[in-house]
Design an enzyme around this catalytic site. Structure first.
Site, mmCIF file in Angstrom:
data_model
loop_
_atom_site.group_PDB
_atom_site.id
_atom_site.type_symbol
_atom_site.label_atom_id
_atom_site.label_comp_id
_atom_site.label_asym_id
_atom_site.label_seq_id
_atom_site.Cartn_x
_atom_site.Cartn_y
_atom_site.Cartn_z
ATOM 1 N N HIS A 8 -0.938 1.216 -6.973
ATOM 2 C CA HIS A 8 -0.842 -0.224 -6.721
ATOM 3 C C HIS A 8 -0.866 -0.518 -5.218
ATOM 4 O O HIS A 8 -1.646 -1.370 -4.753
ATOM 5 C CB HIS A 8 0.453 -0.763 -7.340
ATOM 6 N N GLU A 9 -0.035 0.205 -4.475
ATOM 7 C CA GLU A 9 0.008 -0.037 -3.036
ATOM 8 C C GLU A 9 -1.275 0.423 -2.355
ATOM 9 O O GLU A 9 -1.715 -0.180 -1.360
ATOM 10 C CB GLU A 9 1.217 0.679 -2.426
#
Length: 440
Positions: free
Chosen positions: A81-82
């Site tokens: 996600h990051e």
């Protein structure tokens, strides 16, 4: 994973598991068909804070490998996600100050020419920091066109939404890997229901024990009721027992080999076990219904279906993705529309690890299904227009666009996000404490 339903097991004689209920009690538990092709059932309606799924499953510390795998999967999903945010920024030439996986003290750091990379002690989280986040940082001109805040709205929106996009793509790729390797896994039902006789004094004198029924037996017929190879097998068996208080039932039982020879007659079953004809008289419960004092579970196994050719691989992958996404969105809808009733079922990272460790032990497809459902769930939660979530930032960008490109006052925007962050942090800590207590 089988359904669980307690038949005639009094709460005073045995503590029911979270996945069972006592026959005749009001209400019922949600359907938990953990068929690994249907792991999404765990997501309804357990959706919040990093894909909360099912509380109270229990962490089996005797098998730490599955727990570590579940934690590793969560850490990888957060990192994906990051990484989505990070890649979207860097590919557009936007400055990034730090890329971190985890929270707490750093256990590894690397300072690159522009970006600091960190691996922190608690792997259940992460963040991408921009120079804009630190107004005291004098290393950059506030009017630098490569700062995120100075980029056009579409570019900022891409950076903000890239984390959700990364999780969705990763979930699809995980399911593609599953279908290509171990195939689609789903529950298949066999005739009969499995029996667990409580190892308690009450269990030893229960109607089932008096009739010769043992733990591990499979009940094939109860009187005139043939137990079907279908999802209704547990409820059909319970109905037959409850309808016969004080009336002797001829119960056809398959007893896996090796077994003792009890009962009035016996024959060999096709599976190599022994088929017995036993006589059981259900006791009358307080409500007048029949009870035999055992727990019944559905008689199932995991069936794998393999794709024939690349086209079918893609079709099966898309079908699995759509099914899991639909389950997550349905659970999220239940929480949004009926938060008061569903708030008690929200779960945090502790419950995710508990559910994940059990799923990973169940079947070879468990790792893939767990990773996919958490990815989809994390994406769905983060896109909500709530402060401190990606959807909240997108909402503020939409307001900016409606204002003709005029930014909201920095103090107002900061206050909204700070308040949202504190609220979600408090909620998350509360869920961690509650889930931990549930697992003790």
């Amino acid at each position: 994973m089988p359904h669980h339903l307690s038949v005639g097991q009094e709460a005073s004689t045995s503590r029911p598991s979270p996945r069972s209920r006592e026959a005749g009690s009001p209400g019922s538990w949600p359907k938990l068909e953990l068929d690994l092709g249907a792991l999404g059932a765990l997501a309804q309606p357990k959706v919040l804070l990093g894909a909360g799924m099912l509380a109270g499953l229990g962490v089996d510390i005797s098998q730490p490998a599955s727990v570590l795998q579940a934690v590793g999967v969560l850490a990888a999903i957060v990192a994906v996600h990051e990484a989505g945010h990070f890649a979207a920024a860097r590919l557009q030439g936007i400055r990034v100050a730090r890329f971190a996986v985890g929270f707490g003290p750093a256990i590894w750091k690397y300072k690159g020419p522009e970006v600091e990379y960190c691996l922190n002690a608690v792997p259940l989280g992460g963040y991408v920091a921009f120079p804009d986040d630190d107004p005291t940082n004098g290393a950059f001109d506030p009017d630098d066109p490569d700062l995120l805040k100075n980029r056009p709205i579409p570019q900022r929106a891409l950076v903000i939404s890239a984390g959700v996009i990364a999780n969705i793509v990763f979930a699809y790729l995980v399911l593609l890997a599953q279908i290509s390797s171990v195939g689609k896994a789903e529950t298949a039902f066999l005739p009969g229901v499995r029996v667990v006789v409580p190892d308690t004094p009450a269990g030893a004198i229960s109607a089932a024990a008096r009739g010769g029924i043992r733990s591990g037996d499979i009940l094939l017929r109860l009187g005139d009721v043939v137990v079907p190879a279908a999802p209704s097998q547990v409820s059909a068996s319970v109905s037959a027992i409850r309808a016969s208080p004080g009336r002797e039932l001829t119960v056809e039982v398959e007893r896996p080999s090796p077994s003792g020879s009890s009962g009035s007659s016996s024959s060999n079953s096709k599976s190599g076990g022994e088929v017995l004809q036993l006589r059981v008289t259900p006791d009358a419960g307080s409500d007048g219904s029949g009870r035999i004092g055992v727990q019944l579970t559905s008689n199932t196994y995991i069936r794998h279906t393999y794709a024939q050719g690349p086209g079918e691989v893609l079709a099966m992958t898309s079908s699995e993705f759509n099914r899991l996404a639909g389950t997550v969105l349905n659970g999220l809808k239940q929480i949004v529309t009926n938060f008061g009733a569903m708030s008690g079922q929200l779960s945090g990272p502790v419950a995710i690890v508990a559910a994940g460790s059990e799923v990973l032990r169940a079947d070879s497809a468990g790792l893939f299904q767990f990773a996919a459902i958490v990815n989809i769930n994390l994406a769905a939660v983060n896109i909500l227009p709530l402060p401190a979530l990606d959807g909240g930032y997108l909402f503020l960008l939409a307001l900016e666009a409606l204002r003709g490109g005029r930014k909201l006052p920095a103090a107002l925007e900061g206050g909204i996000m700070a308040g949202g962050f504190l609220l979600l942090t408090a909620l998350g800590l509360g869920l961690v404490v509650r889930d931990t207590i549930n697992l003790l």
